[in-house]
Write a protein that holds these residues in place. Structure first.
Motif, PDB file in Angstrom:
ATOM      1  N   LEU A  63     -39.650  58.374  54.184  1.00 28.32           N
ATOM      2  CA  LEU A  63     -40.626  57.408  53.677  1.00 28.32           C
ATOM      3  C   LEU A  63     -40.066  56.004  53.532  1.00 28.32           C
TER       4      LEU A  63
ATOM      5  N   LEU B 230     -45.711  55.369  51.423  1.00 32.84           N
ATOM      6  CA  LEU B 230     -44.988  55.813  50.228  1.00 32.84           C
ATOM      7  C   LEU B 230     -45.946  56.459  49.230  1.00 32.84           C
TER       8      LEU B 230
ATOM      9  N   GLY C 253     -47.001  59.916  50.609  1.00 29.89           N
ATOM     10  CA  GLY C 253     -45.911  60.885  50.542  1.00 29.89           C
ATOM     11  C   GLY C 253     -45.627  61.348  49.126  1.00 29.89           C
ATOM     12  N   LEU C 254     -45.404  60.382  48.230  1.00 27.86           N
ATOM     13  CA  LEU C 254     -45.119  60.733  46.841  1.00 27.86           C
ATOM     14  C   LEU C 254     -46.334  61.379  46.190  1.00 27.86           C
TER      15      LEU C 254
ATOM     16  N   LEU D 226     -40.813  66.841  50.629  1.00 26.61           N
ATOM     17  CA  LEU D 226     -40.313  66.450  49.308  1.00 26.61           C
ATOM     18  C   LEU D 226     -40.678  67.504  48.264  1.00 26.61           C
TER      19      LEU D 226
ATOM     20  N   ILE E 106     -37.284  61.555  52.032  1.00 25.45           N
ATOM     21  CA  ILE E 106     -37.031  60.264  51.392  1.00 25.45           C
ATOM     22  C   ILE E 106     -36.519  59.242  52.399  1.00 25.45           C
TER      23      ILE E 106
ATOM     24  N   THR F 141     -48.644  63.249  47.614  1.00 26.46           N
ATOM     25  CA  THR F 141     -48.751  64.640  48.058  1.00 26.46           C
ATOM     26  C   THR F 141     -47.827  65.540  47.254  1.00 26.46           C
ATOM     27  N   ALA F 142     -46.570  65.111  47.104  1.00 25.11           N
ATOM     28  CA  ALA F 142     -45.576  65.935  46.410  1.00 25.11           C
ATOM     29  C   ALA F 142     -45.903  66.097  44.934  1.00 25.11           C
ATOM     30  N   PHE F 143     -46.153  64.985  44.252  1.00 19.89           N
ATOM     31  CA  PHE F 143     -46.295  65.063  42.793  1.00 19.89           C
ATOM     32  C   PHE F 143     -47.679  65.532  42.361  1.00 19.89           C
TER      33      PHE F 143
ATOM     34  N   TYR G 122     -44.212  64.341  55.085  1.00 18.37           N
ATOM     35  CA  TYR G 122     -42.985  63.993  54.363  1.00 18.37           C
ATOM     36  C   TYR G 122     -43.125  64.406  52.894  1.00 18.37           C
ATOM     37  N   GLY G 123     -44.333  64.249  52.346  1.00 22.27           N
ATOM     38  CA  GLY G 123     -44.585  64.676  50.973  1.00 22.27           C
ATOM     39  C   GLY G 123     -44.439  66.176  50.808  1.00 22.27           C
TER      40      GLY G 123
END
Length: 622
Positions: free
Chosen positions: A210, A242, A245-246, A475, A201, A248-250, A471-472
């Motif tokens: 991010l 952003l 990254g987000l 996270l 983050i 990839t994670a979600f 980064y994702g």
């Protein structure tokens, strides 16, 4: 929790079993006589560990290949390669390139392959960690002050750490780790999880994460503005970073939920999608970057161009770094050799004894980093059944530290979050999230680190992955690991209405204000560990602060909380189950109803009870 249950597959039963502080059984021939601590000293514990793990399960763990091992290997590869390269860049900055990304990649590859083949606990994943990085940074500063080469000084510290670890295994110092409870485990685990989350983050103490892309002073923006001038739009880059990254994670978290949904054609497809969730997410987001947004200059992974040591020498003595310390020189003289010269001490032989002193906190750090992570992973709730090998694996860790020190590579220890991710990925759970079975395999670690080794010779392929995508991954790993921490669950209770709290063994039986008091005490220790780690001048004492959590729990907490409260908030699953059966009317009624139903089932079908079956099995074996 039922008081009567069928024996789990592969679980070992022993009428004279002894449990440690976490409720684990201690397999030992002398445990019936209460002589367990003595029997594991003088190397006996190492031999027992070897027989219990490698001697019993090695062949099965090397041959249980299936689709899951492939999927988890790719997931772990991404989970390992991301922090490895990131930590490698930080190492290079902290040690003036004596240790860099190539060194960390090589250490991760060979240690991972070696550990998966010969260790007693193959579900562990070793890697570079923040605490070890912090300590080796301190060692670099001390070496500069002593005017001795850093790698030589670091090698001597590593030699002493190896000696201390072998002695610790020989005299069964790991019994101290087994005194740790959930209090120490989760304080340390939450620290590691927080490092991953802040790294994804936005870390307040560095430009990593991010949300730092939204600042004009980010190093990537400064470099791009210098190259492209006013044509570069940092806000576009920040927004896409952003999203990647987000996303990839979600997206990966969403794919993990498919397993218990009605989507896709059958259970096999849903299982495969779930197993490959993070791999699919990384590939999709990377493809999105290189197709739809190919003109947006998001930050790429900084990997070396060739496989060679990171330190480029100005001269033959290799004490100055090119080009920083010799800018007028057209090209480097060469690179530092792979093998460290142990006697390049500038005639300061006493430095060896200084290294022996520094080896003590280094040993405490590696010993605790390994031990607490092993303790977390071997918790009974994870349902591992192939046994632990604390003493034997301490010797394996000693070998890895020694070899890495002699080659100028960073020390590797058990990495908490990847270990938790490995365990979680190999588990089979029901719709309630309860673990039904876990596949314990050496193949996932072997395949993962073989891929890491292969990527050393294909670094240009790794460079295609945008840094925000990694980064994702950080996270994702943090978010998936966080809900399993009771410490975090109790922290959230501060913001919940008491009557709306989830009902579990401690919210039902411990007053809310007492739960909050216990959480505040734990948060105090967590904060102290974090502060000590962040203050450079005292960061070398970080491992000692973690160690102090064990005596604090053993001697301070009984003065602040009752025995019942400590069992419910910090006890092993067996202790909690026993307490509930004796004190919780609902549990007692449920247990009585279950036993009655089982007895009726036996009467109707003429089947023996599991306990009777166990007795019959024992008689047949005899």
């Amino acid at each position: 929790m039922p008081g009567f249950s069928y024996r789990q597959p592969n679980a070992r039963t022993n009428p004279t079993e002894v449990r440690d502080g976490s409720g684990r059984t201690i397999d030992d021939d002398s445990s019936a006589s209460g002589n367990d601590a003595v029997s594991k000293t003088f190397g006996r514990g190492i031999v027992q560990d070897f027989k219990r793990t490698i001697g019993t399960w090695w062949f099965k763990e090397m041959t249980n290949f299936n689709t899951k091992t492939v999927a988890v290997s790719f997931f772990l590869f991404i989970a390992v390669i991301a922090p490895t390269i990131t930590f490698g860049a930080v190492y290079a900055k902290a040690t003036n390139n004596y240790i860099g990304a190539v060194e960390l990649l090589l250490a991760t590859a060979w240690c991972g392959i070696f550990y998966s083949l010969v260790s007693g606990q193959p579900m562990m994943i070793n890697g570079g960690t923040g605490p070890v990085l912090t300590f080796q940074t301190v060692c670099y500063d001390i070496a500069k002050n002593l005017d001795v080469p850093f790698l030589t000084f670091n090698a001597w510290i590593g030699i002493w750490v190896c000696i201390y670890q072998v002695l610790a295994a020989f005299f069964d110092a790991n019994r101290l780790i087994k005194k740790a409870t959930r209090f120490t485990d989760e304080t340390f685990a939450l620290l590691i999880v927080s490092i991953f989350l802040l790294g994804a983050i936005g870390n307040p103490s560095s430009k990593v994460g991010l949300f730092h892309y939204f600042g004009t002073d980010h190093p990537h923006h400064e470099n791009m503005i210098e190259e492209n001038g006013s044509e570069y739009d940092y806000m576009t880059v920040a927004l896409l970073s952003l999203i990647l990254g987000l996303g990839t994670a979600f997206f990966a978290i969403g794919l993990r939920q498919i397993k218990f949904s009605a989507f896709c054609c059958n259970d096999y497809v849903r299982t495969v999608i779930t197993d490959f969730a993070i791999t699919i997410s990384v590939v999709v987001m990377t493809a999105l970057r290189h197709t739809v947004f190919e003109d947006v200059q998001v930050e790429e992974l900084k990997v070396p161009d060739t496989f060679a040591t990171s330190f480029s020498c100005c001269t033959a003595d290799c004490t100055s770094y090119w080009p920083t310390e010799c800018p007028d020189q057209a090209e480097a003289w060469g690179r530092r050799p792979w093998v460290v010269d142990l006697f390049d001490l500038n005639d300061k032989i006493y430095v060896i004894f200084i290294a022996a002193g520094l080896g003590i906190p280094a040993f405490i750090l590696t010993f605790l980093d390994n031990g607490i992570t092993w303790h977390i992973v071997n918790h009974p709730s994870n349902r591992l059944s192939h046994g632990d090998a604390y003493n034997y694996d301490t010797c394996i860790s000693a070998i890895m530290v020694l070899v890495n020190s002699l080659l100028g590579l960073p020390w590797l220890v058990a990495s908490t979050v990847p270990c938790i991710m490995h365990i979680t990925a190999m588990q089979e759970k029901n719709t309630k999230g309860e673990v039904k079975y876990i596949q314990e395999s050496r193949l996932t670690g072997l395949f993962t680190h073989t891929l890491v080794l292969a990527c050393i010779f294909a670094l240009s392929v790794i460079r295609l992955i945008p840094l925000p995508v990694l980064y994702g991954v950080f996270l994702f790993m943090g978010l998936v690991a966080l809900p399993g921490q009771q410490f975090w669950q109790r922290f959230l209770l501060f913001f919940q209405q008491p009557t709306k709290m989830d009902k579990n063994h401690y919210t039902k039986n411990v007053p809310v204000e007492r739960i909050h008091k216990y959480t505040l005490v734990q948060f105090f220790f967590f904060a102290v560990v974090c502060v000590v780690r962040e203050i450079k001048a005292i960061s070398i004492a970080f491992p000692v602060m973690v160690l102090l959590c064990i005596p604090a729990r053993l001697y301070l907490h009984p003065r602040l909380f009752s025995k019942d409260e400590l069992i419910l908030l910090d006890g092993s699953p067996e202790e909690i189950e026993d307490w509930l059966l004796k004190n919780d009317p609902e549990e007692m009624a449920a247990d009585k109803a279950q036993k009655s139903a089982q007895a009726q089932h036996v009467a109707d079908n003429g089947l023996a009870l599991p306990a009777q079956l166990d007795d019959e099995d024992d008689e047949q074996e005899a």
